[in-house]
Design an enzyme around this catalytic site. Structure first.
Site, PDB file in Angstrom:
ATOM      1  N   MET A  31       1.088  -1.257   0.320  1.00 39.43           N
ATOM      2  CA  MET A  31       0.059  -0.076  -0.654  1.00 39.43           C
ATOM      3  C   MET A  31       0.955   1.451   0.097  1.00 39.43           C
ATOM      4  O   MET A  31       0.117   2.218   0.864  1.00 39.43           O
ATOM      5  CB  MET A  31      -0.966  -0.032   1.292  1.00 39.43           C
ATOM      6  CG  MET A  31      -1.866  -1.173   0.926  1.00 39.43           C
ATOM      7  SD  MET A  31      -3.342  -1.090   2.070  1.00 39.43           S
ATOM      8  CE  MET A  31      -2.799  -0.436   3.481  1.00 39.43           C
ATOM      9  N   LEU A  34       6.698   3.182   1.540  1.00 39.21           N
ATOM     10  CA  LEU A  34       7.365   1.969   1.349  1.00 39.21           C
ATOM     11  C   LEU A  34       8.817   1.819   2.949  1.00 39.21           C
ATOM     12  O   LEU A  34       9.425   3.164   2.671  1.00 39.21           O
ATOM     13  CB  LEU A  34       8.188   1.222   0.390  1.00 39.21           C
ATOM     14  CG  LEU A  34       7.366   1.344  -0.998  1.00 39.21           C
ATOM     15  CD1 LEU A  34       7.620   0.705  -2.266  1.00 39.21           C
ATOM     16  CD2 LEU A  34       5.638  -0.242  -0.682  1.00 39.21           C
ATOM     17  N   HIS A  35       9.024   1.195   3.065  1.00 41.84           N
ATOM     18  CA  HIS A  35       9.982   1.157   4.150  1.00 41.84           C
ATOM     19  C   HIS A  35      11.119  -0.219   3.645  1.00 41.84           C
ATOM     20  O   HIS A  35      11.151  -0.745   3.159  1.00 41.84           O
ATOM     21  CB  HIS A  35       9.201   1.213   5.627  1.00 41.84           C
ATOM     22  CG  HIS A  35       8.774   0.305   5.820  1.00 41.84           C
ATOM     23  ND1 HIS A  35       8.582  -1.298   6.260  1.00 41.84           N
ATOM     24  CD2 HIS A  35       7.384   0.292   6.265  1.00 41.84           C
ATOM     25  CE1 HIS A  35       7.903  -1.372   6.359  1.00 41.84           C
ATOM     26  NE2 HIS A  35       6.614  -0.991   6.617  1.00 41.84           N
ATOM     27  N   HIS A  38       9.193  -3.401   3.450  1.00 44.56           N
ATOM     28  CA  HIS A  38       9.344  -3.815   2.043  1.00 44.56           C
ATOM     29  C   HIS A  38      10.003  -3.533   1.473  1.00 44.56           C
ATOM     30  O   HIS A  38      10.398  -4.539   0.563  1.00 44.56           O
ATOM     31  CB  HIS A  38       8.322  -2.449   1.306  1.00 44.56           C
ATOM     32  CG  HIS A  38       6.849  -1.782   2.290  1.00 44.56           C
ATOM     33  ND1 HIS A  38       6.314  -0.938   2.361  1.00 44.56           N
ATOM     34  CD2 HIS A  38       5.891  -2.520   1.780  1.00 44.56           C
ATOM     35  CE1 HIS A  38       5.436  -0.835   3.527  1.00 44.56           C
ATOM     36  NE2 HIS A  38       4.989  -2.301   3.246  1.00 44.56           N
ATOM     37  N   LYS A 150       4.743 -10.126   9.414  1.00 44.60           N
ATOM     38  CA  LYS A 150       4.372  -8.876  10.516  1.00 44.60           C
ATOM     39  C   LYS A 150       2.902  -9.465  10.478  1.00 44.60           C
ATOM     40  O   LYS A 150       2.095  -8.758  11.434  1.00 44.60           O
ATOM     41  CB  LYS A 150       5.394  -7.301  10.667  1.00 44.60           C
ATOM     42  CG  LYS A 150       4.742  -6.550  11.165  1.00 44.60           C
ATOM     43  CD  LYS A 150       4.513  -5.115  11.124  1.00 44.60           C
ATOM     44  CE  LYS A 150       3.927  -4.324  10.345  1.00 44.60           C
ATOM     45  NZ  LYS A 150       2.492  -4.493  10.667  1.00 44.60           N
ATOM     46  N   GLN A 154      -2.567 -12.553   7.670  1.00 45.17           N
ATOM     47  CA  GLN A 154      -2.369 -11.905   6.519  1.00 45.17           C
ATOM     48  C   GLN A 154      -1.930 -13.187   5.518  1.00 45.17           C
ATOM     49  O   GLN A 154      -2.578 -13.650   4.577  1.00 45.17           O
ATOM     50  CB  GLN A 154      -2.347 -10.599   6.080  1.00 45.17           C
ATOM     51  CG  GLN A 154      -2.080 -10.256   5.053  1.00 45.17           C
ATOM     52  CD  GLN A 154      -1.774  -8.992   4.279  1.00 45.17           C
ATOM     53  OE1 GLN A 154      -2.523  -8.326   4.462  1.00 45.17           O
ATOM     54  NE2 GLN A 154      -0.621  -8.455   3.927  1.00 45.17           N
ATOM     55  N   ILE A 177      11.304  -7.300   9.764  1.00 45.66           N
ATOM     56  CA  ILE A 177      12.027  -6.038   9.779  1.00 45.66           C
ATOM     57  C   ILE A 177      11.923  -5.768  11.080  1.00 45.66           C
ATOM     58  O   ILE A 177      10.767  -4.173  11.196  1.00 45.66           O
ATOM     59  CB  ILE A 177      12.147  -5.768   8.577  1.00 45.66           C
ATOM     60  CG1 ILE A 177      12.687  -6.242   7.218  1.00 45.66           C
ATOM     61  CG2 ILE A 177      13.679  -4.329   8.520  1.00 45.66           C
ATOM     62  CD1 ILE A 177      13.388  -7.307   7.116  1.00 45.66           C
ATOM     63  N   ARG A 188       2.893   2.585   9.430  1.00 43.56           N
ATOM     64  CA  ARG A 188       1.712   3.894  10.196  1.00 43.56           C
ATOM     65  C   ARG A 188       2.362   3.519  11.660  1.00 43.56           C
ATOM     66  O   ARG A 188       1.942   4.359  12.580  1.00 43.56           O
ATOM     67  CB  ARG A 188       1.029   1.922  10.789  1.00 43.56           C
ATOM     68  CG  ARG A 188      -0.472   2.108   9.870  1.00 43.56           C
ATOM     69  CD  ARG A 188      -2.192   1.037  10.423  1.00 43.56           C
ATOM     70  NE  ARG A 188      -3.075   0.794   9.706  1.00 43.56           N
ATOM     71  CZ  ARG A 188      -2.901   0.378   8.603  1.00 43.56           C
ATOM     72  NH1 ARG A 188      -1.886  -1.024   8.405  1.00 43.56           N
ATOM     73  NH2 ARG A 188      -4.079   0.485   8.184  1.00 43.56           N
TER      74      ARG A 188
HETATM   75  O1  PAF Z   1      -0.590  -5.284   3.458  1.00 45.64           O
HETATM   76  C1  PAF Z   1      -0.525  -4.619   2.940  1.00 45.64           C
HETATM   77  O2  PAF Z   1       0.590  -3.685   2.732  1.00 45.64           O
HETATM   78  C2  PAF Z   1      -1.880  -5.134   2.190  1.00 45.64           C
HETATM   79  O3  PAF Z   1      -2.235  -5.420   3.102  1.00 45.64           O
HETATM   80  C3  PAF Z   1      -1.870  -5.743   0.892  1.00 45.64           C
HETATM   81  C4  PAF Z   1      -1.488  -6.961   1.227  1.00 45.64           C
HETATM   82  C5  PAF Z   1      -0.906  -4.349  -0.338  1.00 45.64           C
HETATM   83  C6  PAF Z   1      -3.404  -5.271  -0.191  1.00 45.64           C
HETATM   84  O4  PAF Z   1      -4.024  -4.540  -0.127  1.00 45.64           O
END
Ligand code: PAF
Length: 283
Positions: A31, A34-35, A38, A150, A154, A177, A188
């Protein structure tokens, strides 16, 4: 400069061209904002695949009405820089209208693994995640896709989804990380002011404490949960959403800590709802 595309058609054309050359493709769904967390996913994808696509899409469907969609941090230029420096090849950055055209009414939903942990306080969250991730899989058709541990629930949910729906993508989970002081990296974390940033350390400290207790032989889940909760409650700025012990595969509650156990927490510090966890692979 990395190529940034905004339409499904453009991604498909690019991936088709790579496929014609016989190249493998990795996808890192994000989303944005990025850090280093990611970046570690992108690094793994770049290592495993000939080409890497990073999707940057703040998916409205996975946010509840009172959640932080409008304030979710965004910085596409910085994201593009990080992706380029990590060796990614393409950013897919669609507008919501591109992903959810007029009349959109099809969803991917899951029972079971979505019922506990974050599913309790975010009831529509995983429907949004499963829907957007399956759309991204259909759009990019990658060989492999990379998700951070993390967001352990999911990761478990997506693994289940590709198994259940026969989606031909290998799901790779990558380790958490952390900042130098232990806080798990998260977009966040930017919501935290200075005082809250210090208070947020209670999450990782409690995770490390829990890991130590398990290492020293604690197997009773209820006792572990209560010791971890007590520790979090020593921090006045922290408000517990959950601390729980589940099976990492199907996210069902566990009374006894053993192999493949996920110990996970969500804790509010100020406006930020932060996650942390550890997994016991073999006891
Ligand atoms: O983990 C995330 O950043 C989101 O839930 C994802 C997997 C990109 C789906 O929107």
């Amino acid at each position: 400069m990395i190529k940034v595309v905004h339409t499904i058609k453009e991604v498909r054309e690019q991936v088709k061209a790579w496929r014609t050359e016989g190249l493998s493709v990795g996808l890192v769904p994000t989303m944005g904002f990025l850090h280093e967390g990611h970046k570690s996913l992108i690094d793994s994808s770049v290592k495993d695949n000939d080409r890497t696509v990073v999707s940057v899409f703040v998916n409205p469907m996975q946010f509840g009405p009172s959640e932080d969609l409008a304030n979710y941090p965004r910085d596409l230029d910085a994201d593009a820089e990080l992706c380029a420096s990590a060796g990614a090849d393409l950013i897919f950055n669609p507008e919501p209208e591109e992903m959810y055209a007029d009349g959109f009414c099809s969803f991917v939903d899951m029972i079971g693994p979505t019922a506990e942990l974050c599913g309790k306080s975010r009831p529509i969250h995983f429907r949004g995640v499963c829907t957007v991730v399956s759309k991204l899989f259909n759009i990019v058709q990658p060989d492999r896709a990379y998700f951070g541990q993390k967001d352990a629930q999911q990761l478990a949910v997506i693994k289940r989804m590709v198994t259940d729906l026969n989606i031909p993508v290998e799901i790779i989970g990558c380790p958490i990380i952390r900042e130098a002081d232990g806080l798990a990296k998260s977009s966040r974390n930017t919501y935290l002011n200075e005082e809250e940033r210090k208070a947020a350390l209670i999450l990782s400290k409690t995770i490390f404490m829990g890991q130590e207790l398990v290492k020293n032989g604690l197997t009773d889940a209820a006792e572990l949960i209560s010791r971890m909760k007590e520790n979090i409650e020593t921090e006045p700025l922290a408000k517990i959403d959950y601390v729980d012990v589940v099976n990492f595969d199907d996210v069902s509650r566990k009374d006894t800590i053993g192999d493949n156990t996920l110990v996970a927490m969500a804790v509010y510090v100020g406006k930020a709802r932060l996650l942390d966890n550890f997994i016991i692979e073999k006891k």
